[in-house]
Write an enzyme that holds these catalytic residues in place. Structure first.
Site, short mmCIF file in Angstrom:
data_model
loop_
_atom_site.label_atom_id
_atom_site.label_comp_id
_atom_site.label_asym_id
_atom_site.label_seq_id
_atom_site.Cartn_x
_atom_site.Cartn_y
_atom_site.Cartn_z
N ASP A 13 15.94 -24.11 16.63
CA ASP A 13 15.46 -24.51 15.30
C ASP A 13 16.62 -24.63 14.31
O ASP A 13 17.76 -24.28 14.63
CB ASP A 13 14.40 -23.51 14.79
CG ASP A 13 14.84 -22.06 14.94
OD1 ASP A 13 16.03 -21.81 15.16
OD2 ASP A 13 13.98 -21.17 14.82
N ASN A 43 6.29 -11.48 11.71
CA ASN A 43 4.90 -11.96 11.74
C ASN A 43 4.53 -12.56 13.10
O ASN A 43 3.52 -13.23 13.23
CB ASN A 43 4.68 -13.00 10.62
CG ASN A 43 5.58 -14.22 10.78
OD1 ASN A 43 6.33 -14.33 11.75
ND2 ASN A 43 5.51 -15.14 9.84
N HIS A 67 6.37 -14.76 14.80
CA HIS A 67 6.80 -16.13 15.07
C HIS A 67 7.86 -16.20 16.17
O HIS A 67 8.60 -15.25 16.40
CB HIS A 67 7.22 -16.88 13.79
CG HIS A 67 8.53 -16.48 13.19
ND1 HIS A 67 8.72 -16.39 11.83
CD2 HIS A 67 9.74 -16.18 13.73
CE1 HIS A 67 9.97 -16.06 11.57
NE2 HIS A 67 10.60 -15.93 12.71
N GLU A 100 5.30 -20.55 12.98
CA GLU A 100 4.68 -19.50 12.18
C GLU A 100 3.23 -19.29 12.63
O GLU A 100 2.66 -20.13 13.34
CB GLU A 100 4.71 -19.92 10.70
CG GLU A 100 6.11 -20.11 10.12
CD GLU A 100 6.80 -18.80 9.75
OE1 GLU A 100 6.59 -17.77 10.42
OE2 GLU A 100 7.56 -18.81 8.75
C1 GLP Z 1 14.30 -16.65 12.43
C2 GLP Z 1 14.49 -17.57 13.62
C3 GLP Z 1 13.79 -17.00 14.81
C4 GLP Z 1 14.23 -15.58 14.99
C5 GLP Z 1 13.73 -14.76 13.85
C6 GLP Z 1 14.11 -13.30 13.95
O1 GLP Z 1 13.15 -16.89 11.74
N1 GLP Z 1 14.02 -18.87 13.39
O2 GLP Z 1 14.12 -17.78 15.94
O3 GLP Z 1 13.68 -15.08 16.17
O4 GLP Z 1 14.32 -15.28 12.69
O5 GLP Z 1 15.31 -13.08 13.29
P1 GLP Z 1 16.11 -11.76 13.27
O6 GLP Z 1 16.73 -11.65 14.61
O7 GLP Z 1 17.12 -11.94 12.19
O8 GLP Z 1 15.15 -10.66 13.01
#
Ligand code: GLP
Length: 272
Positions: free
Chosen positions: A87, A158, A160, A165
């Site tokens: 993404d 959440n 995702h 989402e």
């Molecule tokens: C973002 C990314 C996700 C990732 C999530 C968790 O939203 N798009 O792919 O898994 O954050 O991030 P973190 O590892 O900083 O908790």
């Protein structure tokens, strides 16, 4: 000694209608990162031209640090690996430290021998009228590469995955999406007072599910509820990661805090 146990605290097999999900519970973040890296390295050694789906976020920093370390020690060659990132934010300059392109360069691409021609990233700048074409082209590129062999995933608080989402259709493919307010708040924290954009372009749930194998990493108490809902709750678009219960080859590496809400009565827990 449990044969499959790599070095973690416990190995949990969640058996749902014959689909076994391997869950490795590690002592802490660093251990999670090492375990994750050893799985990635193993798959690259078995198939040097592996097609690797990559994630970003703080969970991935340690994983990439360990992968880089293996490369530096001459234990891993990434020259033939092809990568596809999950993404990207929409509306950022690619040099912006908030962009995932920047993150990948800093943490992995700039520190290994991954061939820049084999790197695929979603654009952080695109005209709304081009979005559909860009997304369709990305899907085609993945197909042309033979599909993703190993998709690395983090987990949103959440539930995702990528930027899918809650409510994202299980059939979704790569597309531009609006982010939840909570996601914007959380993901802005490392960049305050700057905020991350409110839109992103992300692989869809279907795109992720088509990967041959999935590696989900989770660390910290703030992920515990999401991980329990993802692994043990009903499969529902309200918890996008719950769809992973339907995938035949998922490994979860979670540290003790992230695994703390898993209900061990549903699992076969074996402590080494
Ligand atoms: C973002 C990314 C996700 C990732 C999530 C968790 O939203 N798009 O792919 O898994 O954050 O991030 P973190 O590892 O900083 O908790």
């Amino acid at each position: 000694m449990v044969g499959e146990l790599l070095a973690g605290l416990a190995l949990v097999n969640l058996d749902r209608e014959g689909v076994v999900m391997r869950v490795i519970v590690t002592w802490d973040y660093d251990d999670m990162s090492r375990q994750g890296a050893s799985i990635v390295a193993d798959r690259i050694r078995r198939k040097p031209d592996l097609v690797l789906g990559l994630a970003t976020g703080t969970t991935m920093v340690g994983l990439y640090r360990e992968v880089v370390e293996l490369y530096r020690r001459g234990l891993l060659d990434m020259a033939e690996v092809t990568t596809f990132n999950l993404d990207e934010y929409v509306g950022l300059n690619p040099q912006d430290p908030r962009s995932f392109r920047y993150f990948m360069q800093e943490h992995l691409f700039g520190k290994t021998n991954i061939d820049p021609r084999r790197i695929h990233l979603l654009p952080s700048q695109l005209n709304p009228q081009d979005a559909e074409q860009v997304a369709a082209d990305y899907e085609k590129e993945i197909e042309k590469a033979g599909g993703i062999d190993l998709q690395i995933l983090g987990l949103g608080r959440n539930g995702h995955i990528g930027f899918n989402e809650p409510g994202a259709p299980l059939e979704s493919r790569t597309r531009v999406v609006d982010l939840d307010r909570e996601t914007v708040e959380i993901n802005s924290q490392p960049f305050l007072p700057l905020r991350v954009p409110r839109q992103s372009i992300t692989m869809g749930i279907k795109t992720i599910m088509r990967a041959k194998e999935i590696l989900l990493l989770a660390s910290g108490a703030e992920k515990a509820l999401a991980l329990a809902r993802a692994l043990e709750g009903p499969v529902t678009p309200e918890v996008p990661a719950s769809v992973l219960q339907l995938h035949p080859a998922v490994t979860v590496v979670a540290d003790r805090e992230a695994a703390s809400h898993l209900n061990s009565s549903l699992c076969q827990v074996r402590v080494g």
